[in-house]
Write a protein that holds these residues in place. Sequence first.
Motif: not given
Length: 584
Positions: A322-335
């Motif tokens: 399990m690794v972070s994708p390249e240019n992974g999304i940094e912001t979680v908009s909501d829950g």
Amino acid sequence: MNNHIIKTLAGSIREYKKEAILSPVLVSGEVIMEVIIPLVMAKVIDHMGGSMSYVLRYGILLLVIAFISLFFGASAARESARGSAGLAKNLRQDIFDRVQTFSFQDIDHFSAASLVTRMTTDVTNVQTAYAMLIRAAFRAPLMIIFSVVMAFSINAKMSLIFLIMIPILAVIIFGIAIKTHPIFVRIFKKYDAMNDGVEENVRGIRVVKSFVREDYAKDKFHEKSESVCRDFTHVERILAINQPSMMACVFVSILLISYIGARLIIATHATALTTGDLSSLITYGVQILISIMMLSMVFVLCMISEESAERIAEVLNYQPTMVSPENGIETVSDGSIDFDHVSFKYRKDSGKYALSDIDLHIKSGQTVGIIGGTGSSKSTLVQLISRLYDATEGTVKVGGVDVRDYDLDALRNQVAMVLQKNVLFKGTINENLRWGDPNATDEEIRHAAVLAQADEFVQEFPDKYNTMITQGGTNVSGGQKQRLCIARALLKKPKVLILDDSTSAVDTKTDALIRKAFLTEIPDTTRIIIAQRISSVQDADFILVMDGGKIVEQGTHDELLAKRGIYYEVYDSQTKAAEEKEVG
């Protein structure tokens, strides 16, 4: 040992490359000085009955050469020690850093006990072998080559004795290596099993004592320890052949040199060979054969460390699942959370799914309760949300985005989990809570503790938030530990808060206060509560009932009671138990 493993371990030398170069260079100087000493000594012996000034001059030269050799030797030992200790330090750090990138699945693959063994015993073995390689393994071949050259320059025919002995010793060494290597592989596997047993026993020592099973635990450990002892005894018996074989070759060589040399001196009246030359030949012979013995010792150490090196390289080269994708999304908009026909199994080759076809949609800010029997995969379900495991089939989304598209750190900072097994680390309460937010102020820490109903008991401690927590949090109760872990999670200010049976050790009143605080203080945070008590989840927006890795019932408290299914049975049994307790 293959080149790939050597290259992997060499990557941990880094800032200690200078020591790795200096040690062999200094050893070269030491060897040159030691090879010169027998020549000078021969001059002294041959002129012992002559001019004392000649003897004195060469005697002083001997002392100077000896001190230079001592300087080179001591310096080489220092650089070797620094280089090997530095490599060990870097290897431990590199293994530890690599382990921090592992998922739960990766940890399961190696086992915690095996990782500890690799970071300690295996690294120590490699450190010892490396120290020998950059010093003794360089010194011995140089000494053999220089000594053979010098011996042949004195008398080529007599020096052939040494060349005959060298292949004999090589056969002995390689024979021992072939015989012992499989045993060392087996020993290290048994080490892992033994350490696993120790870790399990220490973690569960309270259970061991409460069931009075100390004798059983001791017998179990004795059996594993005895098995390791038997293998080590067997391998030591084989290795014990090495030393006497070497010594036998040394003594035979010296006897032959002494006998042939003495006859040659007498026969030629010291014209073909002098007494000093014979002394030098004996010294060179001893140096050659001792160097071969040293090489055999290095060989044995390298053989022992080979399996350790392979185990270390296995961790360092292991690619986390399990690794972070390249240019992974940094912001979680909501829950918001969506499970789109998700199935999961712990191992790809397993025939059984832990979760089967989960289709679930949670709106941001909702409170969701989950109940179910032991083994119904409640914890497995929520662990997919923060991507502690990846779904085998289907998609898990948070904030409308597939969790595999997020940067791992960004996702886990917004999905806070209070795990079923609560862990506090050695340090103050402040330090433990700041795991949630390293930059949290004292006011923020206390506010989180108030929400988790932890502030009241913390204030009763003499040092309050500076109270020291022992390793594992053994100096606080189970309920206090749970509340501190909830406060730690709240400090992350997450979009999603998951409580995995995290209020089981607190009373129902405190549990209700915690849930009430969540509703008023973090209304926009999605809350998922796994619990055994119906009272902990009955006020949720909707409740899931899990059984056998599936959602078998879903709805509000009243809707589920009306169905008169599993939820109704659990509610009925708990209500009757509470009434009986009250009557009693």
